[in-house]
Motif scaffolding. Structure first.
Motif, PDB file in Angstrom:
ATOM      1  N   THR A  32      69.517 -12.108  53.441  1.00 18.14           N
ATOM      2  CA  THR A  32      70.043 -11.063  54.312  1.00 18.14           C
ATOM      3  C   THR A  32      70.713 -11.682  55.534  1.00 18.14           C
ATOM      4  O   THR A  32      71.757 -11.206  55.985  1.00 18.14           O
ATOM      5  N   ARG A  36      74.796 -11.465  57.354  1.00 15.57           N
ATOM      6  CA  ARG A  36      74.991 -11.078  58.750  1.00 15.57           C
ATOM      7  C   ARG A  36      75.743 -12.120  59.584  1.00 15.57           C
ATOM      8  O   ARG A  36      76.346 -11.799  60.598  1.00 15.57           O
ATOM      9  N   PHE A  68      75.343  -5.203  61.142  1.00 11.10           N
ATOM     10  CA  PHE A  68      74.371  -4.121  60.992  1.00 11.10           C
ATOM     11  C   PHE A  68      73.193  -4.386  61.915  1.00 11.10           C
ATOM     12  O   PHE A  68      72.907  -5.522  62.268  1.00 11.10           O
ATOM     13  N   GLN A  71      67.288  -2.478  62.235  1.00 13.14           N
ATOM     14  CA  GLN A  71      66.676  -1.553  61.275  1.00 13.14           C
ATOM     15  C   GLN A  71      67.308  -1.723  59.893  1.00 13.14           C
ATOM     16  O   GLN A  71      66.611  -1.764  58.881  1.00 13.14           O
ATOM     17  N   GLU A  72      68.627  -1.848  59.847  1.00  8.18           N
ATOM     18  CA  GLU A  72      69.324  -2.060  58.570  1.00  8.18           C
ATOM     19  C   GLU A  72      68.962  -3.427  57.994  1.00  8.18           C
ATOM     20  O   GLU A  72      68.802  -3.573  56.782  1.00  8.18           O
ATOM     21  N   MET A  75      65.652  -3.034  56.409  1.00  8.74           N
ATOM     22  CA  MET A  75      65.767  -2.235  55.174  1.00  8.74           C
ATOM     23  C   MET A  75      66.334  -3.086  54.031  1.00  8.74           C
ATOM     24  O   MET A  75      65.861  -2.997  52.894  1.00  8.74           O
ATOM     25  N   ARG A  76      67.325  -3.916  54.319  1.00  8.21           N
ATOM     26  CA  ARG A  76      67.902  -4.772  53.281  1.00  8.21           C
ATOM     27  C   ARG A  76      66.884  -5.789  52.767  1.00  8.21           C
ATOM     28  O   ARG A  76      66.790  -6.029  51.570  1.00  8.21           O
TER      29      ARG A  76
END
Length: 134
Positions: A32, A36, A68, A71-72, A75-76
């Motif tokens: 993740t 980013r 993002f 929180q995103e 979630m990922r």
């Protein structure tokens, strides 16, 4: 820092019951992170990690980073780990804390610049070698 040491630290900080869970948390968080952070920066980071961990950061050199919020991000990672977001948040914090100790301080500080203010809690962990004595 060696791969086994990295995973052991993640397992300890996350208070995980299994090594497999710590490995999954590390993989999901780094994959993740790769989404980013710009490709050139993520490659610099990968070079400072054991090959097994660096491999999780490979594969998106030609792609642009995505923006993002925290929180995103959680979630990922949660979807990749296939666990509840509350547990995932603990895992993500553990991986970031170990990552901070695994790479040089300048690289970690540079990584920090790619994250918005809502990620601050992931970057405030003191390196274990510099933790104040109690």
């Amino acid at each position: 820092m060696e791969y086994n040491e990295f995973i052991t630290h993640v397992q300890s900080l996350a208070q995980s019951n299994s090594r497999e869970e710590a490995e999954s948390a590390t993989r999901a968080t780094l994959e993740t992170l790769k989404e980013r952070v710009p490709g050139d920066e993520i490659q610099d980071l990968a070079r400072q990690l054991p090959q097994e961990l660096g491999n999780y950061l490979q594969g998106r050199e030609a792609e642009n980073e995505q923006s993002f919020n925290l929180q995103e991000f959680i979630m990922r990672v949660s979807q990749k780990e296939n666990i509840e977001p509350t547990t995932t948040a603990i895992h993500v914090r553990a991986v970031f804390a170990v990552l901070q100790n695994a790479v040089n301080p300048e690289k970690f500080a540079k990584l920090h610049t790619y994250f918005s203010h809502d990620y601050e809690e992931l970057f405030t962990t003191a390196p274990t070698s510099e933790a104040p004595a109690v």
